[in-house]
Design a protein around this motif. Structure first.
Motif, PDB file in Angstrom:
ATOM      1  N   SER A 123       0.840  -1.198   0.000  1.00  0.00           N
ATOM      2  CA  SER A 123       0.000   0.000   0.000  1.00  0.00           C
ATOM      3  C   SER A 123       0.878   1.252   0.000  1.00  0.00           C
ATOM      4  N   THR A 124       0.417   2.286  -0.684  1.00  0.00           N
ATOM      5  CA  THR A 124       1.161   3.553  -0.749  1.00  0.00           C
ATOM      6  C   THR A 124       0.926   4.355   0.522  1.00  0.00           C
ATOM      7  N   PRO A 125       1.984   4.783   1.208  1.00  0.00           N
ATOM      8  CA  PRO A 125       1.799   5.600   2.415  1.00  0.00           C
ATOM      9  C   PRO A 125       1.134   6.937   2.066  1.00  0.00           C
ATOM     10  N   MET A 126       0.200   7.350   2.880  1.00  0.00           N
ATOM     11  CA  MET A 126      -0.518   8.607   2.671  1.00  0.00           C
ATOM     12  C   MET A 126      -0.276   9.521   3.869  1.00  0.00           C
ATOM     13  N   TYR A 127       0.065  10.812   3.553  1.00  0.00           N
ATOM     14  CA  TYR A 127       0.302  11.818   4.589  1.00  0.00           C
ATOM     15  C   TYR A 127      -0.873  12.781   4.620  1.00  0.00           C
ATOM     16  N   GLN A 128      -1.178  13.263   5.799  1.00  0.00           N
ATOM     17  CA  GLN A 128      -2.359  14.117   5.955  1.00  0.00           C
ATOM     18  C   GLN A 128      -1.983  15.443   6.617  1.00  0.00           C
ATOM     19  N   GLU A 149     -22.312  24.351  14.856  1.00  0.00           N
ATOM     20  CA  GLU A 149     -22.487  24.636  16.274  1.00  0.00           C
ATOM     21  C   GLU A 149     -21.277  25.372  16.838  1.00  0.00           C
ATOM     22  N   THR A 150     -20.101  24.929  16.447  1.00  0.00           N
ATOM     23  CA  THR A 150     -18.879  25.560  16.971  1.00  0.00           C
ATOM     24  C   THR A 150     -18.283  26.577  16.010  1.00  0.00           C
ATOM     25  N   LEU A 151     -18.851  26.678  14.797  1.00  0.00           N
ATOM     26  CA  LEU A 151     -18.352  27.585  13.759  1.00  0.00           C
ATOM     27  C   LEU A 151     -16.917  27.252  13.369  1.00  0.00           C
ATOM     28  N   MET A 152     -16.609  25.944  13.395  1.00  0.00           N
ATOM     29  CA  MET A 152     -15.285  25.480  13.008  1.00  0.00           C
ATOM     30  C   MET A 152     -15.351  24.856  11.623  1.00  0.00           C
ATOM     31  N   LEU A 153     -14.417  25.243  10.767  1.00  0.00           N
ATOM     32  CA  LEU A 153     -14.296  24.685   9.430  1.00  0.00           C
ATOM     33  C   LEU A 153     -12.939  23.992   9.343  1.00  0.00           C
ATOM     34  N   THR A 154     -12.964  22.674   9.134  1.00  0.00           N
ATOM     35  CA  THR A 154     -11.733  21.888   9.104  1.00  0.00           C
ATOM     36  C   THR A 154     -11.473  21.425   7.683  1.00  0.00           C
ATOM     37  N   VAL A 155     -10.277  21.706   7.190  1.00  0.00           N
ATOM     38  CA  VAL A 155      -9.869  21.310   5.846  1.00  0.00           C
ATOM     39  C   VAL A 155      -8.695  20.347   5.979  1.00  0.00           C
ATOM     40  N   THR A 156      -8.797  19.188   5.329  1.00  0.00           N
ATOM     41  CA  THR A 156      -7.716  18.198   5.357  1.00  0.00           C
ATOM     42  C   THR A 156      -7.225  17.933   3.946  1.00  0.00           C
ATOM     43  N   VAL A 157      -5.949  17.651   3.851  1.00  0.00           N
ATOM     44  CA  VAL A 157      -5.308  17.334   2.573  1.00  0.00           C
ATOM     45  C   VAL A 157      -4.580  16.008   2.746  1.00  0.00           C
ATOM     46  N   THR A 158      -4.867  15.048   1.886  1.00  0.00           N
ATOM     47  CA  THR A 158      -4.242  13.725   1.965  1.00  0.00           C
ATOM     48  C   THR A 158      -3.481  13.466   0.677  1.00  0.00           C
ATOM     49  N   GLN A 159      -2.172  13.288   0.808  1.00  0.00           N
ATOM     50  CA  GLN A 159      -1.304  13.114  -0.353  1.00  0.00           C
ATOM     51  C   GLN A 159      -0.271  12.024  -0.071  1.00  0.00           C
ATOM     52  N   PRO A 160       0.186  11.316  -1.107  1.00  0.00           N
ATOM     53  CA  PRO A 160       1.249  10.325  -0.900  1.00  0.00           C
ATOM     54  C   PRO A 160       2.623  10.958  -0.704  1.00  0.00           C
ATOM     55  N   ASP A 161       2.726  12.272  -0.924  1.00  0.00           N
ATOM     56  CA  ASP A 161       4.001  12.967  -0.762  1.00  0.00           C
ATOM     57  C   ASP A 161       3.883  13.975   0.370  1.00  0.00           C
ATOM     58  N   PHE A 162       4.806  13.904   1.321  1.00  0.00           N
ATOM     59  CA  PHE A 162       4.744  14.767   2.497  1.00  0.00           C
ATOM     60  C   PHE A 162       4.864  16.239   2.110  1.00  0.00           C
ATOM     61  N   PRO A 198      -1.560  25.592   9.730  1.00  0.00           N
ATOM     62  CA  PRO A 198      -1.488  24.387   8.891  1.00  0.00           C
ATOM     63  C   PRO A 198      -0.334  23.486   9.314  1.00  0.00           C
ATOM     64  N   ALA A 199      -0.607  22.174   9.360  1.00  0.00           N
ATOM     65  CA  ALA A 199       0.408  21.213   9.785  1.00  0.00           C
ATOM     66  C   ALA A 199       0.150  19.881   9.103  1.00  0.00           C
ATOM     67  N   VAL A 200       1.218  19.120   8.964  1.00  0.00           N
ATOM     68  CA  VAL A 200       1.142  17.779   8.385  1.00  0.00           C
ATOM     69  C   VAL A 200       1.663  16.793   9.423  1.00  0.00           C
ATOM     70  N   LEU A 201       0.919  15.729   9.632  1.00  0.00           N
ATOM     71  CA  LEU A 201       1.365  14.710  10.589  1.00  0.00           C
ATOM     72  C   LEU A 201       2.703  14.133  10.138  1.00  0.00           C
ATOM     73  N   PRO A 202       3.617  13.904  11.071  1.00  0.00           N
ATOM     74  CA  PRO A 202       4.963  13.448  10.681  1.00  0.00           C
ATOM     75  C   PRO A 202       4.979  12.062  10.055  1.00  0.00           C
ATOM     76  N   GLY A 203       4.050  11.219  10.442  1.00  0.00           N
ATOM     77  CA  GLY A 203       4.007   9.866   9.897  1.00  0.00           C
ATOM     78  C   GLY A 203       2.798   9.671   9.009  1.00  0.00           C
ATOM     79  N   PRO A 204       2.821   8.648   8.168  1.00  0.00           N
ATOM     80  CA  PRO A 204       1.674   8.388   7.291  1.00  0.00           C
ATOM     81  C   PRO A 204       0.452   7.963   8.094  1.00  0.00           C
TER      82      PRO A 204
END
Length: 502
Positions: A52-57, A125-138, A178-184
């Motif tokens: 499986s291809t590792p995916m970073y978020q 309810e909390t007025l929070m908007l969360t955007v995520t990006v998932t890519q195979p390249d960090f 904005p931040a990217v998790l260090p591991g896949p």
């Protein structure tokens, strides 16, 4: 502790039959299948995970604020912000904004690839908007989520330009990222391997249970009695000693479960209505390896211990084994007498049990069936009947040969031994038809190698243990130290001492 409580406790410790106990036993018996399936599941999960291809978020979270303007209450401003949340979530994946993200980030992706990697969720309810990006390249994931964080606020203001009053522009404050998790984030190795093992275990359990459901072998006394249509005379428990050399059966102590089952069989044969005369009986089985020789030895020993002169005759003319199994010196026996080569007296041998004699099969003949078909067998059995109170003929299996049926035609009764979980109903019925072909029928059945949970006498044996009747167990460490007790008196004579065992 009361008697009932003690008995219940011992039964619970030894395993009381439960509703699903048979399925549990099937799983235990098929442990290797479950283990192989679990290993296969683990291997499959490892293979899928490694390929499986590792995916970073990456993630960025906005807090949406719509300031109140003149003539508008704070509550109205709050409701206005909540109404816009769904629109803002859709705006993140709009073509215009994605094109801008691709241009600013320089991630080297197409607009379509970027759109597929972006997702947004809004919480009104909390007025929070969360955007995520998932890519195979960090690096590409970090560049994309950074571009979204820096440009989404201006994109919202451009969209609402000219539609709001001065001072009423929506403000999007970045509260996380904005931040990217260090591991896949995928593949999740521990989760995948765990699921693989669980799926393998489940598959193994399904296979073992299915095998048990498809297994047509006779396993309970009720099944044996129903399939044969004959009375069940005894339930012989499984014993490691009985599964080894036959001589061990002769050595079993009187308080054992095997001896208890043998006495039960002896009593039932003596009082069987369909067998008024049980002087000469034969013991056989549907197929080989079901314990007919062991059963014959047990019954012969039980009758001998009751004070009856008993003769055990081995009729396995094709494959004699009894002489070697119980350590007899002579190898000549029944076949030599039937052929007229030796008299009966010369082949009778003593055993280690008082009152129990035996005649082994003897020299392997060229035509064993012809020897058993002739009148010689009838004459020899009649001579044995005159000399002994009980004669037990250990016959070969009913299938595939006709030797046992020929013997059954000239004796008082035939007992059929059925080993637990060995033969099916069809095989047993086909074997019993072999007896019908010579105008005779079996007298009763005995189920052998029965697990302790199903064996007769188990509760009686437990009761003896609880109440202290009999001593079925011996100390493992040998005899206890002797206690010295004086014997003599006050006569002034020297006092003698003897060791008195407890």
């Amino acid at each position: 502790m009361t008697y009932r409580a003690a008995l219940h406790g011992i039964e619970a410790a030894m395993g009381v039959p439960l509703d699903l106990a048979e399925y549990v036993r099937a799983i235990v018996r098929g442990w290797w299948i479950v283990l192989v399936c679990a290993a296969a599941g683990l291997g499959g999960a490892a293979f899928v995970t490694s390929n499986s291809t590792p995916m970073y978020q990456g993630m960025v979270r906005f807090y949406v604020v719509s300031p109140a303007v003149t003539g508008q209450s704070a509550l109205q401003s709050l409701e206005l912000s909540r109404g816009k949340m769904a629109s803002y979530a859709s705006l993140v994946k709009s073509d215009a904004f994605i094109d801008k993200v691709v241009q600013v980030s320089g991630n080297g992706l197409t607009a379509e690839q970027t759109t597929d990697s972006v997702s947004a969720s809004a919480d009104s309810e909390t007025l929070m908007l969360t955007v995520t990006v998932t890519q195979p390249d960090f690096d590409k994931a970090r560049a994309t989520v950074t571009a979204i964080a820096e440009n989404f606020g201006s994109a919202v203001n451009e969209l609402e330009s000219g539609r709001t009053l001065p001072g009423g522009e929506t403000v999007l404050n970045v509260v996380a990222g904005p931040a990217v998790l260090p591991g896949p984030v995928s593949p999740r190795v521990p989760l995948n391997l765990g699921l693989g093992i669980l799926l393998g275990l489940a598959a193994g359990i399904v296979i073992t249970v299915t095998r048990r459901l498809m297994d047509k072998s006779l396993r309970t006394p009720e099944e044996v009695e129903l399939a044969s249509g004959l009375p069940l005379l005894a339930r012989i428990p499984y014993s490691h000693a009985a599964s080894g050399r036959a001589s061990r059966v002769l050595e079993k102590e009187a308080g054992s479960l095997l001896a208890e089952a043998a006495r039960r069989l002896r009593t039932n044969v003596d009082h069987l209505a369909s067998l008024p005369s049980a002087e000469v009986i034969t013991i056989t089985s549907a197929t080989s390896g079901e314990g007919k020789t062991t059963t014959a030895l047990m019954l012969a020993k039980a009758w001998a211990e009751a004070g009856e002169r008993t003769l055990l005759v081995e009729a396995h003319l094709r494959m004699p084994r009894l002489a070697a199994d119980i350590g007899l010196g002579k190898s000549t026996g029944l076949s030599d007498v039937l052929a007229g080569h030796l008299p009966l007296d010369s082949v009778i041998q003593h055993t280690s049990v008082d009152g129990l004699h035996t005649v082994v099969a003897g020299t392997v003949p060229v035509n064993p069936t012809e020897l058993l078909r002739g009148l010689a067998l009838h004459r020899v059995l009649e001579e044995m009947r005159k000399r002994y109170t009980r004669v037990i003929v250990d016959a070969p299996a009913l299938q595939p040969l006709s030797d046992a049926a020929l013997i059954g035609a000239v004796v008082d009764g035939t007992l059929v031994v059925v080993r637990h979980g060995t033969v099916s109903t069809e095989v047993l019925k086909a074997a019993l038809k072999n007896l019908e072909s010579v105008n005779t029928q079996a007298t009763g059945v005995v189920i052998n190698a029965l697990p302790a949970r199903l064996s007769e006498g188990r509760r009686r044996f437990l009761r003896r243990v609880v109440t202290g009747l009999g001593r079925p167990f011996r100390p493992r460490s040998g005899p206890r130290p002797a206690e010295w007790a004086p014997i003599g008196g006050s006569t002034g004579q020297p006092v003698k001492h003897v060791a008195r065992r407890r």
